[in-house]
Enzyme design. Sequence first.
Site, PDB file in Angstrom:
ATOM      1  N   SER A 115      41.039  80.230  42.615  1.00 55.13           N
ATOM      2  CA  SER A 115      39.976  80.305  42.855  1.00 55.13           C
ATOM      3  C   SER A 115      38.195  79.302  42.530  1.00 55.13           C
ATOM      4  O   SER A 115      37.518  80.205  42.355  1.00 55.13           O
ATOM      5  CB  SER A 115      39.816  82.004  41.994  1.00 55.13           C
ATOM      6  OG  SER A 115      40.014  81.897  41.013  1.00 55.13           O
ATOM      7  N   THR A 161      35.840  84.025  40.005  1.00 55.85           N
ATOM      8  CA  THR A 161      35.248  82.827  39.499  1.00 55.85           C
ATOM      9  C   THR A 161      35.439  83.236  38.431  1.00 55.85           C
ATOM     10  O   THR A 161      35.929  84.017  37.174  1.00 55.85           O
ATOM     11  CB  THR A 161      33.583  83.286  39.674  1.00 55.85           C
ATOM     12  OG1 THR A 161      33.422  83.733  40.436  1.00 55.85           O
ATOM     13  CG2 THR A 161      33.147  82.626  38.355  1.00 55.85           C
ATOM     14  N   THR A 168      33.278  78.359  41.297  1.00 58.44           N
ATOM     15  CA  THR A 168      33.912  78.828  41.749  1.00 58.44           C
ATOM     16  C   THR A 168      34.001  78.106  43.129  1.00 58.44           C
ATOM     17  O   THR A 168      33.579  77.635  43.393  1.00 58.44           O
ATOM     18  CB  THR A 168      33.432  80.040  41.561  1.00 58.44           C
ATOM     19  OG1 THR A 168      34.539  80.842  42.767  1.00 58.44           O
ATOM     20  CG2 THR A 168      32.600  80.814  42.841  1.00 58.44           C
ATOM     21  N   ARG A 201      29.856  79.605  53.135  1.00 56.95           N
ATOM     22  CA  ARG A 201      28.717  80.708  52.852  1.00 56.95           C
ATOM     23  C   ARG A 201      29.185  80.604  51.391  1.00 56.95           C
ATOM     24  O   ARG A 201      30.040  79.929  50.847  1.00 56.95           O
ATOM     25  CB  ARG A 201      30.029  82.138  53.208  1.00 56.95           C
ATOM     26  CG  ARG A 201      30.172  83.706  52.018  1.00 56.95           C
ATOM     27  CD  ARG A 201      30.808  83.229  50.837  1.00 56.95           C
ATOM     28  NE  ARG A 201      30.739  84.191  50.299  1.00 56.95           N
ATOM     29  CZ  ARG A 201      30.403  84.490  48.653  1.00 56.95           C
ATOM     30  NH1 ARG A 201      31.388  83.969  47.753  1.00 56.95           N
ATOM     31  NH2 ARG A 201      30.513  85.893  47.912  1.00 56.95           N
ATOM     32  N   THR A 234      32.158  88.455  37.955  1.00 57.96           N
ATOM     33  CA  THR A 234      32.303  88.176  39.216  1.00 57.96           C
ATOM     34  C   THR A 234      32.668  88.945  40.144  1.00 57.96           C
ATOM     35  O   THR A 234      32.364  90.000  40.177  1.00 57.96           O
ATOM     36  CB  THR A 234      33.714  87.552  38.230  1.00 57.96           C
ATOM     37  OG1 THR A 234      34.682  87.287  39.073  1.00 57.96           O
ATOM     38  CG2 THR A 234      34.507  89.083  37.624  1.00 57.96           C
ATOM     39  N   GLY A 235      33.709  89.075  41.449  1.00 61.01           N
ATOM     40  CA  GLY A 235      33.309  89.273  42.145  1.00 61.01           C
ATOM     41  C   GLY A 235      33.080  89.346  43.641  1.00 61.01           C
ATOM     42  O   GLY A 235      32.792  88.359  43.440  1.00 61.01           O
TER      43      GLY A 235
HETATM   44  N1  ASP Z   1      31.965  85.931  42.544  1.00 59.94           N
HETATM   45  C1  ASP Z   1      32.055  85.379  43.671  1.00 59.94           C
HETATM   46  C2  ASP Z   1      31.770  85.299  44.855  1.00 59.94           C
HETATM   47  O1  ASP Z   1      31.507  86.112  45.407  1.00 59.94           O
HETATM   48  C3  ASP Z   1      33.606  85.126  43.764  1.00 59.94           C
HETATM   49  C4  ASP Z   1      34.472  86.147  42.402  1.00 59.94           C
HETATM   50  O2  ASP Z   1      33.688  85.816  41.041  1.00 59.94           O
HETATM   51  O3  ASP Z   1      36.011  85.768  42.862  1.00 59.94           O
HETATM   52  O4  ASP Z   1      31.421  84.213  45.438  1.00 59.94           O
END
Ligand code: ASP
Length: 326
Positions: free
Chosen positions: A84, A186, A204, A214, A237-238
């Site tokens: 990731s 991330t 990330t 994106r 994160t997320g």
């Molecule tokens: N926040 C990151 C994104 O939207 C992804 C992640 O945290 O895993 O690209």
Amino acid sequence: MTTRKDFIKMATLGTTALSFGKLNAFSSPVENNDPVNKPIVLSTWAHGIPANEAAWKVLSAGGRALDAVEMGVKVPEADPNVHSVGYGGLPDRDGRVTLDACIMDENDNCGSVAFLENIMHPISVARLVMEKTPHIMLVGEGAQQFALSNGFKKENLLTADAEKSWKEWLKTSEYKPIINIENHDTIGMIALDKQGNLSGACTTSGLSYKMHGRVGDSPIIGAGLYVDNEIGAATATGVGEEVIRIVGCHLVVELMRQGHTPEEACRLAVERIAKKKPAKSKEIQVGFLALNKKGEYGSYCLQKGFNYGVYSNSISNKLFDGKSYY
Ligand code: ASP
């Protein structure tokens, strides 16, 4: 709620230790009663543990938080087994690994790169954008040209493993980008050094199998990362779209400015996402991690399963579960 005013009142009364206990009431775990718990480094997810190790080497030797966070996140960036972040990251739906990263120091300097391909350490490019250009953010080809002209090498970041997973995904995905709880992770890292200065880094490969082009929250200053050396630092994160919508990390730092503990600030930001999108928020993950100027910290996430690593004088690099809304 302990307000900042309460804290100042208690501190003035000479009850610093007591007030510390109170301010930490919502943080887990509670650290020692030092006036300032420093140095300390925190980072998101289990890959934060080896990253913290590298950051701690810098911090324990009296180094700058900025150097610590850069050194720290470079570890998962170069690890092909972390799917990731950086090298080995899962690609977008076209099979291309595109990277996002940002960094911020104690003087409000910040740098960022997004949609960057074929460069192993986007965090170091982000730092160079911060230090060598009048800009904050470079993206895509421009970011790559800048990296190459500063001595970075062009490398293939798509490992055989990641390519295999992508090909598997293509079979069932109907070529639609899917956003769920599992397909992202991330590394966000925030640190307070011996001098009492804060810095942060976030890097990330973004949501796996995302649409080509994106960009998520991670390279957006204020969304995936924010540092205010007077108050604190936060990282996220997320699902980045939901973090950007509330300018998540800036919100967390501003909530700490209003007197909230790091954990309360993270919880209030998560609640904002949950209230704005009640149905969607049940299906996605977002987690915040925050650290204040005193070295107190906390986290909060939507779903169970988010964890973060802590390395300080009293906690020798352990992983803790974030409290969750659901
Ligand atoms: N926040 C990151 C994104 O939207 C992804 C992640 O945290 O895993 O690209």
